[in-house]
Design a protein around this motif. Structure first.
Motif, PDB file in Angstrom:
ATOM      1  N   UNK A  23       3.240  14.660  -0.182  1.00  0.00           N
ATOM      2  CA  UNK A  23       2.820  13.562   0.702  1.00  0.00           C
ATOM      3  C   UNK A  23       1.425  13.049   0.371  1.00  0.00           C
ATOM      4  N   UNK A  24       0.521  13.958  -0.019  1.00  0.00           N
ATOM      5  CA  UNK A  24      -0.876  13.587  -0.213  1.00  0.00           C
ATOM      6  C   UNK A  24      -1.420  14.155  -1.512  1.00  0.00           C
ATOM      7  N   UNK A  25      -2.457  13.530  -2.011  1.00  0.00           N
ATOM      8  CA  UNK A  25      -3.171  14.013  -3.188  1.00  0.00           C
ATOM      9  C   UNK A  25      -3.969  15.259  -2.803  1.00  0.00           C
ATOM     10  N   UNK A  26      -4.057  16.238  -3.723  1.00  0.00           N
ATOM     11  CA  UNK A  26      -4.807  17.467  -3.441  1.00  0.00           C
ATOM     12  C   UNK A  26      -6.293  17.201  -3.221  1.00  0.00           C
ATOM     13  N   UNK A  27      -6.821  16.187  -3.881  1.00  0.00           N
ATOM     14  CA  UNK A  27      -8.246  15.897  -3.753  1.00  0.00           C
ATOM     15  C   UNK A  27      -8.564  15.020  -2.545  1.00  0.00           C
ATOM     16  N   UNK A  28      -7.547  14.683  -1.769  1.00  0.00           N
ATOM     17  CA  UNK A  28      -7.759  13.847  -0.593  1.00  0.00           C
ATOM     18  C   UNK A  28      -8.525  14.623   0.476  1.00  0.00           C
ATOM     19  N   UNK A  29      -9.378  13.943   1.197  1.00  0.00           N
ATOM     20  CA  UNK A  29     -10.153  14.576   2.250  1.00  0.00           C
ATOM     21  C   UNK A  29      -9.481  14.503   3.608  1.00  0.00           C
ATOM     22  N   UNK A  30      -8.257  14.021   3.660  1.00  0.00           N
ATOM     23  CA  UNK A  30      -7.550  13.920   4.930  1.00  0.00           C
ATOM     24  C   UNK A  30      -7.172  15.296   5.479  1.00  0.00           C
ATOM     25  N   UNK A  31      -7.213  15.427   6.770  1.00  0.00           N
ATOM     26  CA  UNK A  31      -6.835  16.685   7.416  1.00  0.00           C
ATOM     27  C   UNK A  31      -5.381  17.027   7.110  1.00  0.00           C
ATOM     28  N   UNK A  32      -4.511  16.018   7.109  1.00  0.00           N
ATOM     29  CA  UNK A  32      -3.091  16.235   6.859  1.00  0.00           C
ATOM     30  C   UNK A  32      -2.839  16.813   5.470  1.00  0.00           C
ATOM     31  N   UNK A  33      -3.703  16.511   4.511  1.00  0.00           N
ATOM     32  CA  UNK A  33      -3.524  16.991   3.141  1.00  0.00           C
ATOM     33  C   UNK A  33      -3.867  18.470   2.996  1.00  0.00           C
ATOM     34  N   UNK A  34      -4.661  19.030   3.910  1.00  0.00           N
ATOM     35  CA  UNK A  34      -5.120  20.412   3.780  1.00  0.00           C
ATOM     36  C   UNK A  34      -4.586  21.346   4.858  1.00  0.00           C
ATOM     37  N   UNK A  35      -3.934  20.829   5.863  1.00  0.00           N
ATOM     38  CA  UNK A  35      -3.421  21.656   6.954  1.00  0.00           C
ATOM     39  C   UNK A  35      -2.126  22.344   6.513  1.00  0.00           C
ATOM     40  N   UNK A  36      -2.090  23.661   6.599  1.00  0.00           N
ATOM     41  CA  UNK A  36      -0.902  24.420   6.187  1.00  0.00           C
ATOM     42  C   UNK A  36       0.304  24.142   7.071  1.00  0.00           C
ATOM     43  N   UNK A  37       0.082  23.801   8.317  1.00  0.00           N
ATOM     44  CA  UNK A  37       1.191  23.557   9.235  1.00  0.00           C
ATOM     45  C   UNK A  37       1.887  22.221   8.984  1.00  0.00           C
ATOM     46  N   UNK A  38       1.239  21.328   8.283  1.00  0.00           N
ATOM     47  CA  UNK A  38       1.811  20.015   8.009  1.00  0.00           C
ATOM     48  C   UNK A  38       2.396  19.883   6.607  1.00  0.00           C
ATOM     49  N   UNK A  39       2.446  20.991   5.872  1.00  0.00           N
ATOM     50  CA  UNK A  39       3.028  20.961   4.529  1.00  0.00           C
ATOM     51  C   UNK A  39       4.533  20.728   4.617  1.00  0.00           C
ATOM     52  N   UNK A  40       5.129  20.188   3.554  1.00  0.00           N
ATOM     53  CA  UNK A  40       6.584  19.980   3.552  1.00  0.00           C
ATOM     54  C   UNK A  40       7.326  21.304   3.727  1.00  0.00           C
ATOM     55  N   UNK A  41       8.389  21.273   4.468  1.00  0.00           N
ATOM     56  CA  UNK A  41       9.189  22.471   4.727  1.00  0.00           C
ATOM     57  C   UNK A  41      10.201  22.694   3.606  1.00  0.00           C
ATOM     58  N   UNK A  42      10.621  23.921   3.422  1.00  0.00           N
ATOM     59  CA  UNK A  42      11.623  24.244   2.404  1.00  0.00           C
ATOM     60  C   UNK A  42      12.993  23.671   2.763  1.00  0.00           C
TER      61      UNK A  42
END
Length: 81
Positions: A23-42
Motif C-alpha cells: 500500500x505504501x512506500x517504505x520510506x514514507x513518513x505516514x503512520x499507516x506505512x509503519x503501523x504493524x496493525x495496518x499491514x496487509x493481511x495474509x
C-alpha cells in the motif's frame, strides 16, 4: 508505475519468490506505512501478487510474454521497398 512509486515488494522463501504490491512506500513518513496493525493481511495476500518465481522462472511473466516477440521474417518485404 508501482515500481516507480516504491510499492513493489519481493518475498523470497528459498526456491519460491513472490512479487507483490504494497500500500505504501517504505520510506514514507505516514503512520499507516509503519503501523504493524495496518499491514496487509495474509488472507488477501493472493490478491496483491504480481508474479510467482519458482526455480529461476517467473510463471506469470513467462506466460504473458509467450507470443510477444516479433517475427522478423514477416517484415522482409517492407525492408526492400
Amino acid at each position: 508505475m508501482c515500481y516507480n512509486m516504491g510499492v513493489m515488494r519481493t518475498l523470497s522463501l528459498g526456491i519460491i519468490n513472490f512479487v507483490w504490491i504494497s500500500d505504501y512506500d517504505k520510506s514514507s513518513g505516514l503512520y499507516q506505512a509503519h503501523c504493524n496493525y495496518l499491514e496487509p493481511k495474509f488472507s488477501n495476500f493472493h490478491e496483491r501478487i504480481v508474479d510467482i518465481g519458482f526455480l529461476g522462472e517467473w510463471w506469470i511473466l513467462q506466460r504473458t510474454m509467450k507470443d510477444f516477440d516479433v517475427n522478423p521474417s514477416e517484415f522482409e518485404n517492407l525492408q526492400d521497398a
